[in-house]
Motif scaffolding. Structure first.
Motif, PDB file in Angstrom:
ATOM      1  N   ASP A 217     -33.634  33.635  33.577  1.00  0.00           N
ATOM      2  CA  ASP A 217     -33.763  34.601  34.666  1.00  0.00           C
ATOM      3  C   ASP A 217     -32.810  34.224  35.800  1.00  0.00           C
ATOM      4  OD1 ASP A 217     -34.540  36.252  36.752  1.00  0.00           O
ATOM      5  OD2 ASP A 217     -36.654  36.170  36.215  1.00  0.00           O
ATOM      6  N   GLU A 218     -31.853  35.104  36.061  1.00  0.00           N
ATOM      7  CA  GLU A 218     -30.813  34.813  37.033  1.00  0.00           C
ATOM      8  C   GLU A 218     -31.343  34.714  38.454  1.00  0.00           C
ATOM      9  OE1 GLU A 218     -31.193  39.159  36.165  1.00  0.00           O
ATOM     10  OE2 GLU A 218     -30.981  37.333  34.965  1.00  0.00           O
ATOM     11  N   GLY A 219     -32.500  35.326  38.727  1.00  0.00           N
ATOM     12  CA  GLY A 219     -33.053  35.283  40.070  1.00  0.00           C
ATOM     13  C   GLY A 219     -34.221  34.333  40.212  1.00  0.00           C
ATOM     14  N   ASN A 220     -34.417  33.472  39.243  1.00  0.00           N
ATOM     15  CA  ASN A 220     -35.606  32.633  39.214  1.00  0.00           C
ATOM     16  C   ASN A 220     -35.220  31.153  39.225  1.00  0.00           C
ATOM     17  OD1 ASN A 220     -38.403  32.017  38.906  1.00  0.00           O
ATOM     18  ND2 ASN A 220     -38.023  31.578  36.761  1.00  0.00           N
ATOM     19  N   ASP A 221     -35.925  30.396  40.041  1.00  0.00           N
ATOM     20  CA  ASP A 221     -35.781  28.947  40.046  1.00  0.00           C
ATOM     21  C   ASP A 221     -36.681  28.393  38.950  1.00  0.00           C
ATOM     22  OD1 ASP A 221     -35.938  26.204  40.485  1.00  0.00           O
ATOM     23  OD2 ASP A 221     -35.871  26.399  42.660  1.00  0.00           O
ATOM     24  N   ARG A 222     -36.070  28.077  37.804  1.00  0.00           N
ATOM     25  CA  ARG A 222     -36.857  27.656  36.638  1.00  0.00           C
ATOM     26  C   ARG A 222     -37.709  26.426  36.949  1.00  0.00           C
ATOM     27  NH1 ARG A 222     -33.246  25.608  32.049  1.00  0.00           N
ATOM     28  NH2 ARG A 222     -32.479  27.749  32.078  1.00  0.00           N
ATOM     29  N   GLN A 223     -37.125  25.460  37.629  1.00  0.00           N
ATOM     30  CA  GLN A 223     -37.869  24.228  37.893  1.00  0.00           C
ATOM     31  C   GLN A 223     -39.058  24.489  38.807  1.00  0.00           C
ATOM     32  OE1 GLN A 223     -37.278  21.245  36.279  1.00  0.00           O
ATOM     33  NE2 GLN A 223     -39.324  20.903  37.120  1.00  0.00           N
ATOM     34  N   ALA A 224     -38.889  25.371  39.798  1.00  0.00           N
ATOM     35  CA  ALA A 224     -40.018  25.702  40.671  1.00  0.00           C
ATOM     36  C   ALA A 224     -41.149  26.345  39.866  1.00  0.00           C
ATOM     37  CB  ALA A 224     -39.564  26.632  41.791  1.00  0.00           C
ATOM     38  N   SER A 225     -40.789  27.204  38.902  1.00  0.00           N
ATOM     39  CA  SER A 225     -41.806  27.831  38.051  1.00  0.00           C
ATOM     40  C   SER A 225     -42.542  26.792  37.205  1.00  0.00           C
ATOM     41  CB  SER A 225     -41.151  28.880  37.143  1.00  0.00           C
ATOM     42  OG  SER A 225     -40.580  29.917  37.899  1.00  0.00           O
ATOM     43  N   LEU A 226     -41.798  25.833  36.668  1.00  0.00           N
ATOM     44  CA  LEU A 226     -42.419  24.778  35.865  1.00  0.00           C
ATOM     45  C   LEU A 226     -43.306  23.891  36.732  1.00  0.00           C
ATOM     46  CD1 LEU A 226     -39.373  23.810  33.615  1.00  0.00           C
ATOM     47  CD2 LEU A 226     -41.363  25.171  32.956  1.00  0.00           C
ATOM     48  N   ASP A 227     -42.861  23.594  37.943  1.00  0.00           N
ATOM     49  CA  ASP A 227     -43.672  22.772  38.847  1.00  0.00           C
ATOM     50  C   ASP A 227     -44.961  23.490  39.224  1.00  0.00           C
ATOM     51  OD1 ASP A 227     -41.729  20.826  38.767  1.00  0.00           O
ATOM     52  OD2 ASP A 227     -40.803  21.405  40.682  1.00  0.00           O
ATOM     53  N   LEU A 228     -44.871  24.803  39.444  1.00  0.00           N
ATOM     54  CA  LEU A 228     -46.076  25.560  39.776  1.00  0.00           C
ATOM     55  C   LEU A 228     -47.037  25.574  38.600  1.00  0.00           C
ATOM     56  CD1 LEU A 228     -47.591  27.334  41.817  1.00  0.00           C
ATOM     57  CD2 LEU A 228     -46.408  29.319  40.842  1.00  0.00           C
ATOM     58  N   PHE A 229     -46.523  25.770  37.404  1.00  0.00           N
ATOM     59  CA  PHE A 229     -47.384  25.745  36.216  1.00  0.00           C
ATOM     60  C   PHE A 229     -48.096  24.405  36.104  1.00  0.00           C
ATOM     61  CE2 PHE A 229     -48.097  24.849  31.707  1.00  0.00           C
ATOM     62  CZ  PHE A 229     -48.857  25.940  31.345  1.00  0.00           C
ATOM     63  N   ASP A 230     -47.389  23.330  36.382  1.00  0.00           N
ATOM     64  CA  ASP A 230     -47.987  21.997  36.313  1.00  0.00           C
ATOM     65  C   ASP A 230     -49.083  21.828  37.363  1.00  0.00           C
ATOM     66  OD1 ASP A 230     -47.976  19.312  35.140  1.00  0.00           O
ATOM     67  OD2 ASP A 230     -47.229  18.665  37.096  1.00  0.00           O
ATOM     68  N   ALA A 231     -48.960  22.524  38.504  1.00  0.00           N
ATOM     69  CA  ALA A 231     -49.921  22.360  39.592  1.00  0.00           C
ATOM     70  C   ALA A 231     -51.252  23.049  39.331  1.00  0.00           C
ATOM     71  CB  ALA A 231     -49.325  22.891  40.890  1.00  0.00           C
ATOM     72  N   PHE A 232     -51.282  24.059  38.470  1.00  0.00           N
ATOM     73  CA  PHE A 232     -52.536  24.767  38.223  1.00  0.00           C
ATOM     74  C   PHE A 232     -53.599  23.815  37.676  1.00  0.00           C
ATOM     75  CE2 PHE A 232     -49.686  28.573  37.803  1.00  0.00           C
ATOM     76  CZ  PHE A 232     -50.229  29.285  38.870  1.00  0.00           C
ATOM     77  N   ALA A 233     -54.828  23.972  38.168  1.00  0.00           N
ATOM     78  CA  ALA A 233     -55.928  23.117  37.728  1.00  0.00           C
ATOM     79  C   ALA A 233     -56.687  23.701  36.545  1.00  0.00           C
ATOM     80  CB  ALA A 233     -56.895  22.883  38.895  1.00  0.00           C
ATOM     81  N   SER A 234     -56.258  24.824  36.028  1.00  0.00           N
ATOM     82  CA  SER A 234     -56.978  25.494  34.947  1.00  0.00           C
ATOM     83  C   SER A 234     -57.047  24.611  33.698  1.00  0.00           C
ATOM     84  CB  SER A 234     -56.283  26.814  34.581  1.00  0.00           C
ATOM     85  OG  SER A 234     -56.204  27.664  35.703  1.00  0.00           O
ATOM     86  N   PRO A 235     -58.239  24.399  33.144  1.00  0.00           N
ATOM     87  CA  PRO A 235     -58.345  23.643  31.890  1.00  0.00           C
ATOM     88  C   PRO A 235     -57.644  24.341  30.740  1.00  0.00           C
ATOM     89  CG  PRO A 235     -60.483  23.783  32.987  1.00  0.00           C
ATOM     90  CD  PRO A 235     -59.573  24.732  33.698  1.00  0.00           C
ATOM     91  N   GLU A 236     -57.595  25.670  30.783  1.00  0.00           N
ATOM     92  CA  GLU A 236     -56.872  26.426  29.764  1.00  0.00           C
ATOM     93  C   GLU A 236     -55.715  27.156  30.419  1.00  0.00           C
ATOM     94  OE1 GLU A 236     -57.238  30.342  26.919  1.00  0.00           O
ATOM     95  OE2 GLU A 236     -59.076  29.267  27.406  1.00  0.00           O
ATOM     96  N   LYS A 237     -54.509  26.720  30.110  1.00  0.00           N
ATOM     97  CA  LYS A 237     -53.318  27.400  30.625  1.00  0.00           C
ATOM     98  C   LYS A 237     -52.221  27.296  29.586  1.00  0.00           C
ATOM     99  CE  LYS A 237     -51.816  23.341  33.330  1.00  0.00           C
ATOM    100  NZ  LYS A 237     -51.418  22.863  34.673  1.00  0.00           N
ATOM    101  N   SER A 238     -51.465  28.381  29.450  1.00  0.00           N
ATOM    102  CA  SER A 238     -50.371  28.409  28.482  1.00  0.00           C
ATOM    103  C   SER A 238     -49.134  28.967  29.160  1.00  0.00           C
ATOM    104  CB  SER A 238     -50.740  29.254  27.262  1.00  0.00           C
ATOM    105  OG  SER A 238     -51.005  30.594  27.635  1.00  0.00           O
ATOM    106  N   LEU A 239     -47.966  28.488  28.710  1.00  0.00           N
ATOM    107  CA  LEU A 239     -46.686  28.935  29.232  1.00  0.00           C
ATOM    108  C   LEU A 239     -45.893  29.550  28.092  1.00  0.00           C
ATOM    109  CD1 LEU A 239     -44.615  28.953  31.610  1.00  0.00           C
ATOM    110  CD2 LEU A 239     -43.761  26.795  30.683  1.00  0.00           C
TER     111      LEU A 239
END
Length: 267
Positions: A217-239
């Motif tokens: 995605d040309e308008g997306n900061d990939r690393q920021a998206s990955l860091d946010l996914f890592d921050a979620f506390a959900s026991p069930e989460k998929s990327l």
């Protein structure tokens, strides 16, 4: 809640990208999805329900998040998502975001957007303060409005909980999932320009999550998206990460999202 239009749409319009409303004589009770425009405290919105949704057979609701382009401009894409949701047995609804579409402008947001344009045209990095000014006023206004919309929508006899949230702006989805107990599952569209506060709020999100990320995605900061996914506390989460740019989301990504909501919103 005041409904301003009511029509049934069938497969004859499945590929239509015209956001204009259909004439009254084009309503078909046997169509695939019923579309109703409404206003709630002056805020425009659209509700889509499967044709077989009734008070005797209510269906779960999915709130559709969308970019700040306005409901009229986003209607073709929202309708496509609503059709898929209806085929899976869900109603869906979208609410016009603050300062967007036909709603009154929000001066603070307009100033921040103008500053973002100047920053990007100059090739300068977008700093945290600008991201906060651009996104947080939108989140602060949009989330209470969505919660009020849930009150009105779930009072309709053909709708029931649990409720899902699907789409972006991702910071709106994160805040809503963190504070609204009726949200039972969220399918989020990864995006950049994520405020620092959103990372903190993600640590309070515990509902099941399905996050869609376009890897190139040309308008997306990939690393920021990955860091946010890592921050979620959900026991069930998929990327779900797919190759391609912002508009290159593969069709099977929608199928995976449909299966996710079917697992968590249906009895």
């Amino acid at each position: 809640m005041h409904f301003t239009s009511d029509q049934y749409l069938d497969d004859r319009h499945a590929d239509d990208r015209n956001p204009d409303r259909r004439p009254a004589d084009d309503r078909r009770p046997d169509g695939g999805v019923r579309e109703r425009e409404f206003t709630l405290d002056g805020i425009p919105g659209v509700l889509w329900t499967p044709a077989n949704a009734t008070a005797d057979a209510p269906v779960p609701l999915i709130l559709l998040g969308h970019p700040t382009l306005g409901l009229r401009r986003m209607h073709p894409r929202l309708l496509d998502r609503a059709r898929h949701a209806a085929a899976d047995g869900f109603a869906s609804a979208a609410l016009e975001l603050p300062g967007c579409g036909e709603r009154p402008r929000v001066p603070a947001l307009d100033l921040a957007r103008a500053e973002l344009r100047r920053t990007m045209e100059a090739g300068d990095p977008v700093g945290d303060e600008l991201i906060d000014a651009l996104v947080l006023p939108l989140v602060d206004r949009a989330v209470p409005e969505l919660r009020s919309a849930l009150d009105a929508l779930l009072a309709l006899p053909e709708l029931t909980g649990p409720v899902g949230y699907s789409g972006g702006v991702i910071s709106v989805g994160v805040r809503l999932a963190a504070v609204e107990p009726r949200i039972a599952a969220a399918g989020l569209f990864a995006g950049s320009l994520i405020p620092r506060a959103t990372f903190e709020e993600a640590r309070r999100v515990t509902v099941p999550l399905h996050v869609l990320l376009q890897w190139d995605d040309e308008g997306n900061d990939r690393q920021a998206s990955l860091d946010l996914f890592d921050a979620f506390a959900s026991p069930e989460k998929s990327l779900s990460a797919n190759m391609g740019g912002h508009t290159g989301v593969p069709a099977h990504a929608g199928d995976a999202a449909g299966r996710f909501f079917a697992r968590h919103l249906k009895p």
